[in-house]
Design a protein around this motif. Structure first.
Motif, PDB file in Angstrom:
ATOM      1  N   UNK A 233      -7.779   5.811 -35.602  1.00 18.63           N
ATOM      2  CA  UNK A 233      -7.819   7.271 -35.576  1.00 18.63           C
ATOM      3  C   UNK A 233      -8.779   7.819 -36.624  1.00 18.63           C
ATOM      4  N   UNK A 234      -9.092   7.051 -37.675  1.00 18.17           N
ATOM      5  CA  UNK A 234     -10.051   7.513 -38.669  1.00 18.17           C
ATOM      6  C   UNK A 234     -11.464   7.575 -38.099  1.00 18.17           C
ATOM      7  N   UNK A 235     -11.736   6.779 -37.090  1.00 19.00           N
ATOM      8  CA  UNK A 235     -13.046   6.798 -36.457  1.00 19.00           C
ATOM      9  C   UNK A 235     -13.078   7.728 -35.248  1.00 19.00           C
ATOM     10  N   UNK A 236     -11.912   7.956 -34.644  1.00 18.97           N
ATOM     11  CA  UNK A 236     -11.805   8.851 -33.492  1.00 18.97           C
ATOM     12  C   UNK A 236     -10.672   9.847 -33.749  1.00 18.97           C
ATOM     13  N   UNK A 237     -10.959  10.892 -34.530  1.00 15.94           N
ATOM     14  CA  UNK A 237      -9.900  11.788 -35.006  1.00 15.94           C
ATOM     15  C   UNK A 237      -9.095  12.452 -33.894  1.00 15.94           C
ATOM     16  N   UNK A 238      -9.705  12.671 -32.750  1.00 18.29           N
ATOM     17  CA  UNK A 238      -8.977  13.373 -31.700  1.00 18.29           C
ATOM     18  C   UNK A 238      -7.802  12.566 -31.150  1.00 18.29           C
ATOM     19  N   UNK A 239      -7.731  11.274 -31.490  1.00 14.60           N
ATOM     20  CA  UNK A 239      -6.559  10.479 -31.068  1.00 14.60           C
ATOM     21  C   UNK A 239      -5.263  11.018 -31.666  1.00 14.60           C
ATOM     22  N   UNK A 240      -5.381  11.800 -32.729  1.00  6.58           N
ATOM     23  CA  UNK A 240      -4.163  12.335 -33.354  1.00  6.58           C
ATOM     24  C   UNK A 240      -3.412  13.274 -32.426  1.00  6.58           C
TER      25      UNK A 240
END
Length: 533
Positions: A233-240
């Motif tokens: 999620x740090x590389x793809x923030x929208x996963x949050x």
């Protein structure tokens, strides 16, 4: 709506995609990778980037980086590609600095550009732990930095902590006399008690203290596994935005558990200070200073944001101070087990300076040059924060003919610096003598204090307090105890094999040792009713 960069586009598309029933995290990640790759491919062709490992399509170099002991891989890359290494983790450009002089040239001398902090979605947005170490380089960061400089670097404030340090090291010695087999637990209690005393005016009786247990679990869920940046999620923030119940969302379930523990870690001791202040029984500490400052000018009530900021500042004081001090004192004991000749030389020096009637105090540090060299070598050999805190380049830069892209994560590989053979021949050998009998210029160049606490405006503000607390513990351990290998029932020595944890802080894994008082007189000094200083 105008979308100007890949992150805006990805965030917008993610919100749209997540409205579509049945989308999985894997599908979303693949879509993000493809979009990101298309956005950055053309731009980077024209940059003069530092050399580094050849990236794979879409994922970059992330597959070439192990999940643990990453500092070793960065060091190997440095040997192969040079002192400055460029890599890419998904869409994140990463610049690794493997030499002290380069880190100082960029992070110290160009601090205005290199003092940013990458955004770590897992810690910041899921766990919601926003503190000095993670804050971007902004007004809030500068305000908290001022708090820490006043509390941890001002000489009059440091002097005020000496009574606390002496009290807690005396308790450490008493604990070791009574329960020598629990040495590592006693060291952790010592480090925790110092930070709890500085932060909240509170002293735990043992490592089983409820606050310490709660904090350890919060830290485990938040940082174990490599620390910030270790989660996808740090590389793809929208996963949050994806529901925690979906397959592959363990990071979110873990983060939500950590959120409550972190909130308790921050607020329970602060609420205790607030109650004691209201009752007029609070001890002077960092917490009382911040609360009094926030409520000055006739203001009687803190806003929710003010209280949260103070709680977060005190929480990171505990985390950063406890882990580093525990790591270095535990490593010191381990190294004395492995190097009895070094221990005996240090004991002889302490005996000559202090004698048998008392115990070392902070004022004795300058008179113990051999012990000082031993501790420098402990810092170097241990490298407790092997990659330090990641910096972020806030604008484009150029150095040594290379382009440094804006937004790059910049890592100072402290592990590589501690193994630099130009300054430390045979670097894996523990050799305090490398700091003795050299010119002042060489001594300055070799001193690990120049890099182990970080660089630039992000350097650890607690370094002076940590250094004095580690000296005080080491000097008193040397004065009071013999530190030897443990033995089997039939008398054979058990020589520990040094092994360290991987992650944000590098600490010795549990090991066996035999700690026993050097004489009955030493026991009487330690168990006396008052500290013998």
């Amino acid at each position: 709506m105008t979308l100007r960069n890949p992150k805006d586009v990805l965030d917008y598309l993610s919100r749209s995609f997540l409205a579509v029933a049945g989308i999985t995290p894997l599908v979303y990640i693949l879509a993000c990778i493809l979009l990101t790759f298309l956005f950055v491919r053309t731009k980077r062709r024209h940059l003069r980037l530092p050399p580094g490992p050849r990236p794979l399509p879409f994922v970059g170099n992330i597959r070439q980086l192990p999940a643990t002991y990453q500092e070793v891989t960065y060091t190997e890359w440095g040997k192969q590609y040079g002192d400055i290494v460029y890599a890419r983790f998904f869409n994140t450009p990463v610049v690794v600095l493997n030499r002290v002089h380069i880190a100082r040239a960029l992070l110290d001398k160009r601090g205005a550009k290199y003092s940013g902090r990458p955004r770590f979605t897992y810690v910041g947005d899921i766990v919601k732990w926003k503190h000095l170490v993670m804050l971007p380089y902004d007004a809030q960061w500068r305000r908290q930095r001022r708090w820490f400089q006043t509390a941890l670097l001002a000489r009059n404030t440091l002097n005020s902590y000496e009574a606390l340090q002496s009290k807690e090291v005396h308790t450490l010695l008493q604990d070791l006399v009574r329960e020598p087999k629990e040495a590592l637990s006693h060291v952790k209690r010592y480090a925790a008690a110092l930070m709890l005393g500085v932060g909240y005016g509170y002293s735990p009786s043992s490592v089983d203290d409820e606050y310490i247990r709660n904090s350890e679990e919060a830290i485990h869920l938040t940082l174990d596994g490599g620390g910030p940046g270790a989660f996808v999620v740090d590389f793809f923030p929208a996963l949050k935005y994806l529901p925690a119940c979906l397959p592959g969302m363990e990071f979110k379930r873990r983060g939500l558990r950590a959120r409550k523990l972190v909130r308790d870690m921050e607020h329970i001791p602060l609420e205790r200070v607030q109650r004691e202040m209201a009752a007029g029984t609070a001890r002077a500490c960092f917490g009382t200073v911040l609360l009094e400052e926030a409520m000055s000018g006739g203001k009687g009530v803190l806003s929710e944001d003010e209280e949260q900021e103070i709680a977060s500042a005190l929480g990171i004081l505990y985390l950063a101070g406890t882990d580093t001090t525990t790591s270095l004192v535990s490593a010191f004991i381990l190294l004395m087990v492995l190097h009895p000749d070094v221990l005996h030389k240090a004991q002889a020096e302490v005996d000559n300076v202090i004698g048998n009637a008392g115990l070392p105090a902070l004022s004795d540090q300058a008179a113990l040059p051999y012990l000082d060299a031993v501790l420098k070598e402990v810092y170097r050999w241990t490298a407790p924060a092997p990659v330090g805190g990641p910096h972020q380049l806030t604008e484009e830069d150029e150095f040594a003919g290379f382009d440094m892209p804006k937004g790059s994560t910049v890592l100072a590989n402290i592990w590589a610096m501690s193994r630099d053979e130009e300054h430390y021949p045979d670097p894996e050998t523990f050799a305090p003598e490398r700091f003795l009998g050299v010119t002042e210029e060489v001594a300055q160049t070799r001193d690990p204090h120049m890099f182990v606490f970080g660089f630039g405006r992000r350097i650890c503000p607690g370094r002076v307090l940590a250094d004095s607390s580690i000296f005080l513990a080491a000097a008193n351990l040397v004065a009071v105890f013999d530190i030897r290998p443990a033995r089997t029932l039939d008398g054979k020595e058990i020589i520990p094999v040094p092994a360290f944890t991987s992650g944000t802080v590098r600490s010795p894994k549990p090991y066996l040792c035999d700690i026993s008082p050097r004489s009955r007189k030493k026991v009487d000094l330690v168990l006396g009713t008052t500290a013998p200083w």
